[in-house]
Design an enzyme around this catalytic site. Structure first.
Site, PDB file in Angstrom:
ATOM      1  N   GLN A   1       0.832  -1.201   0.000  1.00  0.00           N
ATOM      2  CA  GLN A   1       0.000   0.000   0.000  1.00  0.00           C
ATOM      3  C   GLN A   1       0.872   1.260   0.000  1.00  0.00           C
ATOM      4  O   GLN A   1       1.032   1.921   1.035  1.00  0.00           O
ATOM      5  CB  GLN A   1      -0.927   0.002   1.225  1.00  0.00           C
ATOM      6  CG  GLN A   1      -1.959  -1.121   1.196  1.00  0.00           C
ATOM      7  CD  GLN A   1      -2.631  -1.309   2.544  1.00  0.00           C
ATOM      8  OE1 GLN A   1      -1.964  -1.518   3.555  1.00  0.00           O
ATOM      9  NE2 GLN A   1      -3.942  -1.263   2.569  1.00  0.00           N
TER      10      GLN A   1
ATOM     11  N   ASP B   1     -10.461   7.558   5.533  1.00  0.00           N
ATOM     12  CA  ASP B   1      -9.620   6.573   6.213  1.00  0.00           C
ATOM     13  C   ASP B   1      -8.178   7.075   6.330  1.00  0.00           C
ATOM     14  O   ASP B   1      -7.615   7.609   5.372  1.00  0.00           O
ATOM     15  CB  ASP B   1      -9.658   5.259   5.414  1.00  0.00           C
ATOM     16  CG  ASP B   1      -8.856   4.158   6.069  1.00  0.00           C
ATOM     17  OD1 ASP B   1      -9.296   3.656   7.112  1.00  0.00           O
ATOM     18  OD2 ASP B   1      -7.787   3.807   5.534  1.00  0.00           O
TER      19      ASP B   1
ATOM     20  N   GLU C   1       4.302  14.197   4.740  1.00  0.00           N
ATOM     21  CA  GLU C   1       5.579  13.832   5.369  1.00  0.00           C
ATOM     22  C   GLU C   1       6.490  15.069   5.437  1.00  0.00           C
ATOM     23  O   GLU C   1       6.559  15.840   4.464  1.00  0.00           O
ATOM     24  CB  GLU C   1       6.302  12.751   4.550  1.00  0.00           C
ATOM     25  CG  GLU C   1       5.518  11.460   4.354  1.00  0.00           C
ATOM     26  CD  GLU C   1       4.437  11.552   3.294  1.00  0.00           C
ATOM     27  OE1 GLU C   1       3.372  10.912   3.476  1.00  0.00           O
ATOM     28  OE2 GLU C   1       4.637  12.287   2.313  1.00  0.00           O
TER      29      GLU C   1
ATOM     30  N   GLU D   1     -11.599   9.160  10.408  1.00  0.00           N
ATOM     31  CA  GLU D   1     -11.182   7.959  11.120  1.00  0.00           C
ATOM     32  C   GLU D   1      -9.741   8.146  11.559  1.00  0.00           C
ATOM     33  O   GLU D   1      -8.824   8.148  10.735  1.00  0.00           O
ATOM     34  CB  GLU D   1     -11.307   6.728  10.211  1.00  0.00           C
ATOM     35  CG  GLU D   1     -11.054   5.412  10.930  1.00  0.00           C
ATOM     36  CD  GLU D   1      -9.634   4.866  10.737  1.00  0.00           C
ATOM     37  OE1 GLU D   1      -9.268   3.957  11.496  1.00  0.00           O
ATOM     38  OE2 GLU D   1      -8.913   5.336   9.853  1.00  0.00           O
TER      39      GLU D   1
ATOM     40  N   ASP E   1     -13.085  -3.994  12.850  1.00  0.00           N
ATOM     41  CA  ASP E   1     -11.704  -4.206  13.293  1.00  0.00           C
ATOM     42  C   ASP E   1     -11.675  -4.889  14.657  1.00  0.00           C
ATOM     43  O   ASP E   1     -12.720  -5.163  15.247  1.00  0.00           O
ATOM     44  CB  ASP E   1     -10.965  -2.867  13.375  1.00  0.00           C
ATOM     45  CG  ASP E   1     -10.613  -2.327  11.994  1.00  0.00           C
ATOM     46  OD1 ASP E   1     -10.436  -3.141  11.071  1.00  0.00           O
ATOM     47  OD2 ASP E   1     -10.518  -1.093  11.850  1.00  0.00           O
TER      48      ASP E   1
END
Length: 541
Positions: A171, A203, A210, A245, A311
């Site tokens: 991913q 999500d 970064e 989330e 989850d």
């Protein structure tokens, strides 16, 4: 649109649907969108306002669909775009809204964007991902999946560089410093919202950006991106929502609401394990403490609260000592534990004790926020801890006592139905629940109807009232129409409680679940006896 229409989510009861598990409409052993459309009256009867659908996009399914290989289509197991349009259209006829997951942080490594990006540094998609000649950049960033990933960087032989990934190496993270990525995601959102979707659960949003010398989480630039994304949705699709989330402390989540111009909703993760802690301890201070430390949010915003989901029951937001205690209490067998959490469903966690299930739901619905139910919890489904990863809480919905629990006509289903002596489909199923007026299903229907009838729960203020008893939680919900006192005894013993309510001493109190009048207080105190795990909602007339 009126303000009420734009803030519909404040009054809504949500229901999470794991599409593969819900209903098989074409007989191939997998739940799908047509099967879901066939069950829309089920949600309407229960009182559900909005469905949250698990990822439905094409995907190699290495991370259960959160590794997307095409944002503009439906996974063939689930159907077609026409099936999706039909589902949305039929849902709207019944007053039911639909949101789905939008994975913004990363794609699958099989996505054509990434496959093109790998080929050459001159590829137009190279800058859509985050690359480096070394794996030493951003080395102050934690590794999320410590059990499987040794680094946030993986070397790609084709590209001749390392690519950045906060989750699995399959991913790769998108580069949200690239304006083309931002515009592409607006196009993706337009594609789905123009079909009538009511919003997205966004999500993994803390990780979009970064920067060297930081932990690469919750950076200021992330909020610039999300505010811009919200403004675009607001302008082109008013009344649609972004639900954030992020498994974080509420004070760290507060910036994601901003001034009411970023997320409309965020999950309140830390209150969930504390509700389970309280019921084992028979003591409510942990719940009160986390809620009192939860900051105020803009009036147009709302928390989203839950007991269980797809989850594991995460224990990330507790101390190490509390985590070990929770594991001892709720996951005594090693197989019940997963990552920093517990892979079990609601009813097994609560010993299949109806009193505890009702108590936690009565509290969940009385706390600030819009509640979200997980499929199958309304009938008391069990789990299968022996299935891989978190799949034990993603088994087929149990509709009847026929083959495959009425979920599918196929010879074989994607996962086995629950078939044990306590939670097996022959006993626990929708058909049985609907035939029994005393079932948990009808109790849930009543709970949902009560919350909708009393807007103090969705739009009112809240405060904890001193009870002089550590086992009893007292929540006062007040709006301009009414005041409601919600009481809950977290102990397995009868508890006497005395509550100082001088402003309500002349009020007659009616218990809402039973509609039984409780009379007037003789003085400024409300006194009552609560049985083991008993709860009350008292309307102050």
């Amino acid at each position: 649109m009126t303000e009420k229409n734009l803030t519909w989510y404040k009054d809504a009861v949500f229901y999470e649907v794991y599409i593969r598990a819900f209903n098989d409409g074409n007989g191939d052993g997998h739940g799908d969108l047509i099967g879901l459309a066939q069950k829309l009256d089920y949600f309407k009867d229960l009182g559900i306002d909005c469905l949250w659908l698990s990822p439905m996009y094409p995907s190699p399914l290495r991370d259960d669909g959160y590794d997307i290989s095409n944002y503009y289509d439906i996974h063939p197991d689930y159907g077609t775009l026409d099936d999706f349009k039909f589902l949305v259209s039929e849902a709207k006829k019944r007053g039911i809204r639909i949101i789905t997951d939008l994975v913004m942080n990363h794609t699958s490594d099989l996505h054509p964007w990434f496959q093109e990006a790998r080929k050459s540094k001159d590829s137009p998609y190279r800058n859509w991902y985050v690359w480096s000649d070394t794996d030493q950049k951003y080395n102050e960033t934690r590794i999320i999946f410590l059990d499987t990933e040794p680094s946030n960087w993986t070397y790609d032989d084709v590209a001749g560089q390392y690519f950045w990934h906060r989750f699995y190496r399959t991913q790769p993270d998108l580069n949200w410093d690239n304006p083309e990525v931002i515009e592409e995601f607006k196009d993706i959102a337009r594609f789905w919202l123009s079909m009538g979707l009511d919003g997205f659960r966004a999500d993994a949003v803390p990780y979009l950006i970064e920067r060297e010398g930081t932990n690469c989480e919750n950076l200021p630039e992330t909020h610039v991106i999300l505010k811009d994304f919200r403004a675009f949705m607001e302008e082109e699709f008013p009344g649609t929502i972004l639900l954030g989330e992020a498994n974080m402390w509420p004070w760290d989540l507060r910036p994601y609401f901003a001034d009411g111009d970023e997320f409309q909703m965020c999950f309140h993760f830390p209150v969930m394990p504390r509700l389970f802690m309280a019921i084992k301890k028979g003591e409510v201070s942990d719940v009160i403490d986390i809620m009192q430390r939860t900051p105020e949010i803009p009036s147009s915003c709302q928390w989203c609260t839950f007991l269980r989901n797809h989850d594991e029951l995460t224990l990330e937001m507790v101390t190490e000592e509390e985590r070990q205690w929770m594991w001892q209490q709720y996951a005594p067998e090693e197989r019940m534990r997963l990552n920093l959490g517990i892979r079990r469903r609601l009813f097994p966690l609560l010993d299949n004790d109806r009193r505890k299930v009702e108590l936690l739901h009565a509290v969940l619905f009385a706390l600030p926020g819009s509640p979200i139910l997980y499929y199958g919890d309304e009938i008391g489904m069990g789990d299968n801890i022996w299935l891989f990863d978190r799949n034990g809480v993603r088994t087929p919905m149990q509709w009847s006592n026929t083959t495959h629990a009425g979920f599918s006509d196929a010879d074989e289903t994607y996962a086995p139905v629950i078939d044990d002596s306590e939670y097996g489909y022959c006993t626990v199923n929708v058909e049985n629940a609907l035939a029994d007026r005393d079932s948990i299903w009808y109790w849930m229907e009543h709970l949902i109807a009560l919350r909708k009838a009393h807007t103090a729960f969705s739009r009112g203020t809240y405060s904890f009232v001193e009870t002089d008893n550590p086992a009893v939680l007292a929540i006062l919900r007040v709006d301009d129409r009414e005041s409601i006192l919600a009481l809950a005894n977290f102990s397995d013993c009868e508890q006497a409680v005395r509550i100082n309510l001088p402003e309500y001493k002349a009020s007659e109190k009616i218990e809402l679940f039973s509609s039984i009048p409780q009379g007037f207080s003789e003085d400024e105190y409300h006194r009552t006896l609560l049985g083991p795990y008993e709860y009350q909602w008292l309307l102050m007339q």
